[in-house]
Design a protein around this motif. Sequence first.
Motif, PDB file in Angstrom:
ATOM      1  N   ASP A   1       5.321  18.856  -1.835  1.00  0.00           N
ATOM      2  CA  ASP A   1       5.698  19.080  -0.435  1.00  0.00           C
ATOM      3  C   ASP A   1       4.831  18.277   0.524  1.00  0.00           C
ATOM      4  O   ASP A   1       5.273  17.895   1.599  1.00  0.00           O
ATOM      5  CB  ASP A   1       5.571  20.567  -0.084  1.00  0.00           C
ATOM      6  N   ARG A   2       3.592  18.024   0.144  1.00  0.00           N
ATOM      7  CA  ARG A   2       2.650  17.338   1.019  1.00  0.00           C
ATOM      8  C   ARG A   2       2.637  15.823   0.805  1.00  0.00           C
ATOM      9  O   ARG A   2       2.244  15.084   1.689  1.00  0.00           O
ATOM     10  CB  ARG A   2       1.230  17.889   0.825  1.00  0.00           C
ATOM     11  N   VAL A   3       3.011  15.362  -0.385  1.00  0.00           N
ATOM     12  CA  VAL A   3       2.863  13.927  -0.677  1.00  0.00           C
ATOM     13  C   VAL A   3       4.195  13.236  -0.938  1.00  0.00           C
ATOM     14  O   VAL A   3       4.205  12.087  -1.376  1.00  0.00           O
ATOM     15  CB  VAL A   3       1.915  13.704  -1.876  1.00  0.00           C
ATOM     16  N   ASP A   4       5.321  13.898  -0.647  1.00  0.00           N
ATOM     17  CA  ASP A   4       6.617  13.298  -0.956  1.00  0.00           C
ATOM     18  C   ASP A   4       6.805  11.940  -0.272  1.00  0.00           C
ATOM     19  O   ASP A   4       7.227  10.959  -0.911  1.00  0.00           O
ATOM     20  CB  ASP A   4       7.757  14.252  -0.601  1.00  0.00           C
ATOM     21  N   GLY A   5       6.483  11.873   1.018  1.00  0.00           N
ATOM     22  CA  GLY A   5       6.603  10.600   1.720  1.00  0.00           C
ATOM     23  C   GLY A   5       5.543   9.604   1.301  1.00  0.00           C
ATOM     24  O   GLY A   5       5.809   8.408   1.153  1.00  0.00           O
ATOM     25  N   LEU A   6       4.323  10.099   1.068  1.00  0.00           N
ATOM     26  CA  LEU A   6       3.216   9.220   0.681  1.00  0.00           C
ATOM     27  C   LEU A   6       3.479   8.533  -0.647  1.00  0.00           C
ATOM     28  O   LEU A   6       3.254   7.323  -0.780  1.00  0.00           O
ATOM     29  CB  LEU A   6       1.922  10.033   0.601  1.00  0.00           C
ATOM     30  N   VAL A   7       3.965   9.282  -1.642  1.00  0.00           N
ATOM     31  CA  VAL A   7       4.139   8.663  -2.958  1.00  0.00           C
ATOM     32  C   VAL A   7       5.245   7.609  -2.924  1.00  0.00           C
ATOM     33  O   VAL A   7       5.124   6.555  -3.574  1.00  0.00           O
ATOM     34  CB  VAL A   7       4.415   9.711  -4.058  1.00  0.00           C
ATOM     35  N   PHE A   8       6.296   7.827  -2.153  1.00  0.00           N
ATOM     36  CA  PHE A   8       7.350   6.813  -2.070  1.00  0.00           C
ATOM     37  C   PHE A   8       6.842   5.560  -1.364  1.00  0.00           C
ATOM     38  O   PHE A   8       7.194   4.432  -1.753  1.00  0.00           O
ATOM     39  CB  PHE A   8       8.579   7.370  -1.347  1.00  0.00           C
ATOM     40  N   ALA A   9       6.012   5.730  -0.335  1.00  0.00           N
ATOM     41  CA  ALA A   9       5.420   4.564   0.336  1.00  0.00           C
ATOM     42  C   ALA A   9       4.498   3.816  -0.620  1.00  0.00           C
ATOM     43  O   ALA A   9       4.479   2.580  -0.644  1.00  0.00           O
ATOM     44  CB  ALA A   9       4.658   5.005   1.581  1.00  0.00           C
ATOM     45  N   CYS A  10       3.731   4.562  -1.419  1.00  0.00           N
ATOM     46  CA  CYS A  10       2.859   3.927  -2.415  1.00  0.00           C
ATOM     47  C   CYS A  10       3.674   3.232  -3.489  1.00  0.00           C
ATOM     48  O   CYS A  10       3.306   2.146  -3.949  1.00  0.00           O
ATOM     49  CB  CYS A  10       1.925   4.966  -3.032  1.00  0.00           C
ATOM     50  N   PHE A  11       4.780   3.878  -3.924  1.00  0.00           N
ATOM     51  CA  PHE A  11       5.670   3.229  -4.889  1.00  0.00           C
ATOM     52  C   PHE A  11       6.080   1.858  -4.354  1.00  0.00           C
ATOM     53  O   PHE A  11       5.999   0.843  -5.061  1.00  0.00           O
ATOM     54  CB  PHE A  11       6.957   4.034  -5.103  1.00  0.00           C
ATOM     55  N   ALA A  12       6.561   1.849  -3.114  1.00  0.00           N
ATOM     56  CA  ALA A  12       7.078   0.613  -2.525  1.00  0.00           C
ATOM     57  C   ALA A  12       5.994  -0.448  -2.427  1.00  0.00           C
ATOM     58  O   ALA A  12       6.207  -1.612  -2.802  1.00  0.00           O
ATOM     59  CB  ALA A  12       7.665   0.905  -1.143  1.00  0.00           C
ATOM     60  N   ALA A  13       4.813  -0.071  -1.928  1.00  0.00           N
ATOM     61  CA  ALA A  13       3.727  -1.045  -1.778  1.00  0.00           C
ATOM     62  C   ALA A  13       3.297  -1.603  -3.125  1.00  0.00           C
ATOM     63  O   ALA A  13       3.095  -2.820  -3.277  1.00  0.00           O
ATOM     64  CB  ALA A  13       2.540  -0.390  -1.073  1.00  0.00           C
ATOM     65  N   PHE A  14       3.167  -0.746  -4.125  1.00  0.00           N
ATOM     66  CA  PHE A  14       2.720  -1.159  -5.451  1.00  0.00           C
ATOM     67  C   PHE A  14       3.757  -2.036  -6.143  1.00  0.00           C
ATOM     68  O   PHE A  14       3.443  -3.120  -6.656  1.00  0.00           O
ATOM     69  CB  PHE A  14       2.430   0.084  -6.290  1.00  0.00           C
ATOM     70  N   LEU A  15       5.015  -1.600  -6.164  1.00  0.00           N
ATOM     71  CA  LEU A  15       6.063  -2.345  -6.866  1.00  0.00           C
ATOM     72  C   LEU A  15       6.371  -3.675  -6.168  1.00  0.00           C
ATOM     73  O   LEU A  15       6.594  -4.692  -6.839  1.00  0.00           O
ATOM     74  CB  LEU A  15       7.326  -1.493  -6.973  1.00  0.00           C
ATOM     75  N   LEU A  16       6.374  -3.673  -4.835  1.00  0.00           N
ATOM     76  CA  LEU A  16       6.602  -4.927  -4.114  1.00  0.00           C
ATOM     77  C   LEU A  16       5.477  -5.927  -4.368  1.00  0.00           C
ATOM     78  O   LEU A  16       5.726  -7.137  -4.468  1.00  0.00           O
ATOM     79  CB  LEU A  16       6.733  -4.657  -2.617  1.00  0.00           C
ATOM     80  N   THR A  17       4.252  -5.424  -4.478  1.00  0.00           N
ATOM     81  CA  THR A  17       3.133  -6.309  -4.810  1.00  0.00           C
ATOM     82  C   THR A  17       3.311  -6.930  -6.190  1.00  0.00           C
ATOM     83  O   THR A  17       3.088  -8.135  -6.377  1.00  0.00           O
ATOM     84  CB  THR A  17       1.801  -5.533  -4.763  1.00  0.00           C
ATOM     85  N   LEU A  18       3.735  -6.125  -7.169  1.00  0.00           N
ATOM     86  CA  LEU A  18       3.968  -6.647  -8.523  1.00  0.00           C
ATOM     87  C   LEU A  18       5.050  -7.719  -8.516  1.00  0.00           C
ATOM     88  O   LEU A  18       4.894  -8.782  -9.131  1.00  0.00           O
ATOM     89  CB  LEU A  18       4.374  -5.506  -9.461  1.00  0.00           C
ATOM     90  N   VAL A  19       6.148  -7.434  -7.824  1.00  0.00           N
ATOM     91  CA  VAL A  19       7.260  -8.391  -7.779  1.00  0.00           C
ATOM     92  C   VAL A  19       6.848  -9.669  -7.060  1.00  0.00           C
ATOM     93  O   VAL A  19       7.107 -10.785  -7.531  1.00  0.00           O
ATOM     94  CB  VAL A  19       8.488  -7.757  -7.085  1.00  0.00           C
TER      95      VAL A  19
END
Length: 277
Positions: free
Chosen positions: A240-258
Amino acid sequence: MNTELQRRIVSGLVLAVVVLAATWYGGFSFRIAAAVATVLIYYEWSTITRLGERDFRANAFGWVSILLMAYNIAFGEKEFAVPLLGGAAITAILLVLWRKGSWWLPGGIVYAGLSGTSLAAIRGEDQAGFVATLFIFAVVWATDIFAYFVGRALQGPKLAPRISPGKTWSGAIGGTVSGVVASSALTLAVFSRLSFWTVAIAFLLSVTSQVGDLFESFIKRRFGVKDSSHLIPGHGGVMDRVDGLVFACFAAFLLTLVYSASTGHLDMSVAGFLFGF
């Protein structure tokens, strides 16, 4: 002030202090925090989706996978994080196909495993990682806070009434603008310069964080639960507290890899991607 509100304020302050302290110290402290978050997120995911009730052995595999990933996040080598996550996810998919199991199993492994992996990768071990983590916090927290207040003030058309009836388009737009402004202010304060690239990434991360919020709302509505758990007094669960944070981290991490793979800069950090250096 009622008791429930007091609990919410106190637990929120304690949580903020713990998260910011771990971010400040970085290194082993932050990796431990990311590993604990990984385990708690999978616990809540498996509880909400009733994975243990559906297939005990499949859920046992999920727990073994998550514990191995959490151990690697805290004590292992970062080079093994993505292969370990990918291997666990592929194996879970094969198990689902073979046993006609629940697709919530590989979903939970990816969601929880990528949460801890991306958090640890973004923070890293240096000062740039610290600033990158604060940048994402600024995007997500400003988006979340101002989406609520702008939405309450302006009302208007609903954003996704079937998933989260309280969210409005005015709130989503206000939150995104606020997230971009907050992260841009942080960037200017630290580097005394701001590029269009960084602003565009902030915009993307703000939108992604709101998608993450809606995604968790969808899961809770799908299974008829109000909170992901009761681990945090007055706030519900970790998801409930990190739902938005983890998706933003997903995006930053995966976009960096790509991006790093496509440009040949295989050693690029998330901070390098965010700030263009």
